[in-house]
Each structure stands twice: as structure tokens, then as C-alpha cells.
Design an enzyme around this catalytic site. Structure first.
Site, PDB file in Angstrom:
ATOM      1  N   SER A   6       0.832  -1.199   0.000  1.00 60.95           N
ATOM      2  CA  SER A   6       0.000   0.000   0.000  1.00 60.95           C
ATOM      3  C   SER A   6       0.869   1.254   0.000  1.00 60.95           C
ATOM      4  O   SER A   6       1.640   1.456  -0.929  1.00 60.95           O
ATOM      5  CB  SER A   6      -0.962  -0.040   1.171  1.00 60.95           C
TER       6      SER A   6
ATOM      7  N   ASP B  57      -9.437  -4.374  -4.998  1.00 58.81           N
ATOM      8  CA  ASP B  57      -8.798  -3.802  -3.808  1.00 58.81           C
ATOM      9  C   ASP B  57      -9.543  -2.529  -3.412  1.00 58.81           C
ATOM     10  O   ASP B  57      -9.720  -1.632  -4.227  1.00 58.81           O
ATOM     11  CB  ASP B  57      -7.329  -3.491  -4.120  1.00 58.81           C
TER      12      ASP B  57
ATOM     13  N   HIS C 255      -7.377  -6.207   0.252  1.00 57.05           N
ATOM     14  CA  HIS C 255      -6.294  -5.244   0.099  1.00 57.05           C
ATOM     15  C   HIS C 255      -4.950  -5.957   0.101  1.00 57.05           C
ATOM     16  O   HIS C 255      -4.609  -6.642   1.048  1.00 57.05           O
ATOM     17  CB  HIS C 255      -6.353  -4.237   1.245  1.00 57.05           C
TER      18      HIS C 255
END
Length: 525
Positions: free
Chosen positions: A234, A466, A494
Site C-alpha cells: 500500500s 482492492d 487489500h
């Protein structure tokens, strides 16, 4: 940006900021027109290959390793210049942890990991998950290493509101119904920003992603590695990509999982992410109505109706918060409930817990389950203490990009576009994008492409549904990087590595252990 660690095997992923400061904060007036790699913004310029003489003492330092309370791990403190423009103007001390390669097999060097954020503790992630949960073959060949970025957790953390005031802040209504309520939201953002400025004035100008990436290069050198091997999730992909852009000749094996798009201004990032949460919610809704315990609609209910029912529940809580049994007297209002629902969007394994929490709240007027999801998201402990996640998240985001909105009036005009992206979450996420408007430090960053010309192959991983880092961002970053290789996971949740796909895990493990990247465009289910 919204960040959250997945509860699955590696817990790669990010930790997210609250609905009182929810998304990537910041946007310039110049919106990108495409997420497939905008050419309207400049590319990040690589630093000179030669290390400046003023930085030589930092690159030449020796780490003093010591035990740190977790069996098998060592900890040390790394020094970096507070201001790279003036290296003699003071230091920042960064917490480092490692677990040495276990063998058998020849040691391949250090593998640096970052779980995302900004604001997630990489040291905590290493000690609790990566250092024991990564594949045995990877841990056998690499020293597993983590550094908390400047301003985060153990590395001179940014400090803002105390626990009691944070409780109030996280309950602030982010769907104001009138000028009085919008004024209260603005006051909350101002109080948060002023508190950060009062408690962390020294750090606030020097917690950018560029500075954190430069810190990683000092660590690479101090560890004795000629090139950086790294897995970032991320926000950790933005950090890793920034490193590649600054030091392309020092890129080893880089995995960027759940990628961000550095070419987009924050308003566009926030709008894309809003759509991402809607996509994830639609997957939840389709699954929910097949279950006998779905509290938002019976079998055959259209997903759109599920969203309408949830939105109606949020409106009810806005007017009439419900008890939670919390010893500090907190009730479940719309803000905490929304955060609890969004928290469960990060991993489909949490959907059952969400159904149970919603059932208790809707049918029994018991908000304890949704409050627990919200608290875990904010890293609030049972004693009412918060980790510095939200403080660090805002500090980095507000420095990296100009503010998304400058005034409440700008937000009001943008609400329809956010509600189009997500009928369920759009309004709240639009107002959450206002928080950096009142930040006490001017931003130092702008949207930019990252090309990293001359770098070794970089693996960019994207998940098609996601919620927090939409798949289009992974496609864009892989397109921008001169040596990018896109690896796609067709699924929910995610990030992808360590979340149950043997195809994804095998491709990444092969790359880390043998240096063979997956074919560009490879897809896994």
C-alpha cells in the site's frame, strides 16, 4: 490515505486513517486526466550517484545491535539528518529491527519490509508477522529487516491529541447536515492540526516520503548491501517506488504490493479510493444476501438495495447513537460505525464479523461489535490510548501533497462526484478530504511520475477489487516504471502477497529467491 493491515498470513497491507482524516490528504488544482500514467506531471529526478561528503558520517555509521524483548530479533538505532538540505542541522533517530537469516542456503542479504500507512510501524509488523510469517525459504536466505519511518511509532513519533481528545475526534460527524455541523468539523480539523504543530514542531517539516526513502538508502549502506531488496504494501509501494526513482542504480529486488499512483493529485486519489471502497462493498453485499444472517437484506436483495439499507442505518445513528458498553461512555454514532464497516472491507475473511456486528447494532441496538472494528482500525487500546498512526498519517500526507480542498464550500461542490463514486461512503469521504486544509506546515511535494530509468525489474502487484488501492493505480505505476512488471490478482481484499493465492506467492517468492520476475501482465486467481 486509508490504511489497514490485513489479518491474514503476512498481514501485508496498510493502516488507515479515520473518517475524520480519512484519505490521502492533498490535491493540487491540476487534476490528472488519466490513471494510466499521466504525462502532465514531471518525473521524479534521480539523485546523483555519488554520496555527498556531508552525508558520509551517516552512511559510515555502525549499528549497535541489542536484544529488544522479542526472541530472535535484534534492535538498533539509525541516525539520519533531520534536514537533508542541511545535514549538520541535527539528527533524527530511527528504530531498526532485524531477524537474521536462519539458513540453510547462502544468505542473499537484507530484505526490508514496510506494511504501509503512512503511520504503520514496520518494526512492529516485522516482529509480529513478517519475521515469523514470511515463507520459510525467504526467511532462510534473507535477514528480515524493518525501520519505522521518521515520525512513526518508535522513530521519534509525531504526537498530536491525547487519548480523550482523540475519542472526540474520531466521533466527529463527517456528513454535516448544516453550517453548524460543518463548522464543528472544521474546528475538529483545526484542533487536530494545531495540536500536531504544538507537540511536534521540529518534525513536521521533515517527515516526507522522499526523506523516508533517503533514510532507507542510509540503512541499506549501513547493513552492507549494495542494492536494496524490499517488499512494501500500500503506502509502502509509494515509499519503495520513491526509493527507486531517487536511486535507480541501487534497486535490487523490489515488490510493490497494492500500489499507489504517484502521478495523481490527492483529490483524484481520494475519489478513486472512494470508488474502490464502493467496489469492495458491492462484493460484500453480493455475498451478504446469500447468507441467512445478512442484516441488510434477504436472499435475492439487489446489492444497490443493500447499500441503501446501510446508508439508512447510518442516518439513524447520526440522529440517535446507540450504546456500546464502552467503559468510557462512547456510543456508536455514524462516524465510528462507518469506520467499522470500512475496516472490514480490507479482507473478505472479516465479512462474517461485520455481519455479526451489523446484526447486533441493527436488531439489538448494541454497537459493541462495530466499535471494536473501529478501535482496531485506529489502534486504540482498551485503556483509551492510541498509537500515533493517525498523527503520522496526516503529517506525511499533508507534507507530500497540497490540500485536496481549501474550504468547506469546495467540498460541498465536490460531494456529488464522490457520491456518484460511492452512494454509501461518498459524502463522508469527501468531507474527510478537507483535513489538510488547516495543516500548520506547507506541503513540500507535488504529484509526479516515477520512472526509475536504469533500475532492475520491479514487480508491481495489483488486486482487481482492492478497496484502498484501486487496481488502476497498480496498472499506472507499472506503466510509469521503466522496468515495471505488473502482476495481477483477480480477487477481493487489500494487497495480494500472503493472502492465500499460491500463484501470487509462488511468483513473488521466485523473484525474491532467484531474481526471476514474473512475466509482465501475469494474472492469478
Amino acid at each position: 490515505m486509508y490504511i489497514r493491515r490485513s489479518p491474514r498470513r503476512f498481514r501485508t497491507g496498510v493502516t488507515l486513517l479515520s473518517l475524520a482524516a480519512l484519505l490521502v490528504s492533498g490535491c493540487s488544482a491540476a487534476e490528472s486526466t488519466s490513471s494510466a500514467g499521466s504525462t502532465a506531471v514531471a518525473a521524479l529526478v534521480a539523485l546523483p550517484r555519488a554520496t555527498p561528503s556531508a552525508l558520509a558520517p551517516y552512511y559510515g555509521q555502525k549499528l549497535s545491535w541489542r536484544g529488544c524483548g522479542v526472541p530472535g530479533f535484534e534492535c538498533a538505532t539509525l541516525k539520519a539528518p533531520l534536514d537533508y538540505a542541511e545535514p549538520g542541522g541535527g539528527d533524527v533517530r530511527l528504530a531498526v529491527a532485524r531477524k537474521k537469516a536462519t539458513g540453510p542456503g547462502k544468505r542473499l542479504g537484507s530484505l526490508l519490509v514496510n506494511p504501509g500507512g503512512p503511520g504503520g510501524s514496520a518494526v512492529g509488523y516485522l516482529q509480529q508477522y513478517a519475521g515469523i510469517g514470511y515463507p520459510a525459504g525467504v526467511r532462510a536466505r534473507y535477514d528480515m529487516v524493518a525501520v519505522d519511518p521518521r515520525g512513526v511509532a518508535r522513530s521519534e513519533p509525531v504526537e498530536c491529541l491525547d487519548g480523550r481528545k482523540m475519542d472526540t475526534y474520531t466521533q466527529t460527524d463527517t456528513t454535516p447536515d448544516d453550517q453548524r455541523e460543518s463548522g464543528e468539523l472544521v474546528d475538529a480539523y483545526k484542533e487536530f492540526a494545531e495540536s500536531c504543530g504544538a507537540h511536534s514542531a521540529r518534525l513536521l517539516r521533515h517527515v516526507s516520503t522522499v526523506e523516508a526513502a533517503r533514510d532507507m538508502d542510509i540503512l541499506r549502506a549501513v547493513l552492507g548491501d549494495g542494492k536494496l531488496t524490499y517488499v512494501g504494501a500500500s503506502y509502502g509501494t509509494f515509499l519503495g517506488a520513491t526509493y527507486a526513482g531517487l536511486f535507480p542504480n541501487r534497486v535490487g529486488r523490489l515488490v510493490l504490493d497494492g500500489a499507489m499512483d504517484p502521478s495523481l493529485p490527492a483529490r483524484r486519489l481520494n475519489l478513486d479510493q472512494t470508488a474502490g471502497f464502493e467496489t469492495a462493498f458491492q462484493s460484500f453485499a453480493k455475498d451478504c444476501v446469500t447468507r441467512s444472517d445478512c442484516p441488510l437484506g434477504g436472499k435475492g436483495t439487489a446489492p444497490a438495495k443493500v447499500g441503501e439499507n446501510l446508508k439508512a442505518f447510518f442516518r439513524t445513528l447520526d440522529a440517535h447513537p446507540i450504546p456500546t458498553g464502552d467503559p468510557d461512555g462512547r456510543k456508536l454514532g455514524e462516524a465510528l460505525a462507518t469506520t467499522g464497516v470500512i475496516a472490514a472491507m480490507y479482507d473478505e475473511s472479516t465479512w462474517e464479523q461485520l455481519r455479526e456486528a451489523l446484526s447486533s447494532a441493527i436488531k439489538d441496538k448494541d454497537g459493541a461489535g462495530l466499535l471494536a472494528l473501529s478501535d482496531s482500525y485506529y489502534e486504540r487500546d482498551p485503556d483509551g490510548r492510541y498509537a500515533n498512526l493517525m498523527a503520522a498519517n496526516a503529517a506525511v500526507n499533508c507534507l507530500d501533497l497540497p490540500a485536496a480542498f481549501s474550504t468547506p464550500e469546495q467540498v460541498e461542490k465536490a460531494v456529488p462526484s464522490f457520491e456518484k463514486a460511492s452512494p454509501v461512503f461518498g459524502e463522508g469521504l469527501a468531507w474527510a478530504s478537507l483535513n489538510c486544509a488547516y495543516w500548520p506546515v506547507r506541503p513540500t511535494g507535488e504529484p509526479h511520475r516515477i520512472e526509475a530509468k536504469g533500475a532492475a525489474p520491479i514487480v508491481v502487484v495489483g488486486t482487481t477489487r482492492d478497496p484502498a488501492t484501486p487496481y488502476r493505480w497498480a496498472r499506472s505505476l507499472a506503466h510509469q516504471l521503466a522496468s515495471g512488471r505488473l502482476l495481477t490478482y483477480e480477487g477481493d481484499g487489500h494487497t495480494a502477497y500472503g493472502r492465500g493465492s499460491a500463484c501470487i506467492d509462488s511468483a513473488i517468492d521466485t523473484y525474491l529467491l532467484h531474481g526471476t520476475p514474473p512475466t509482465d501482465g501475469k494474472r492469478c486467481k
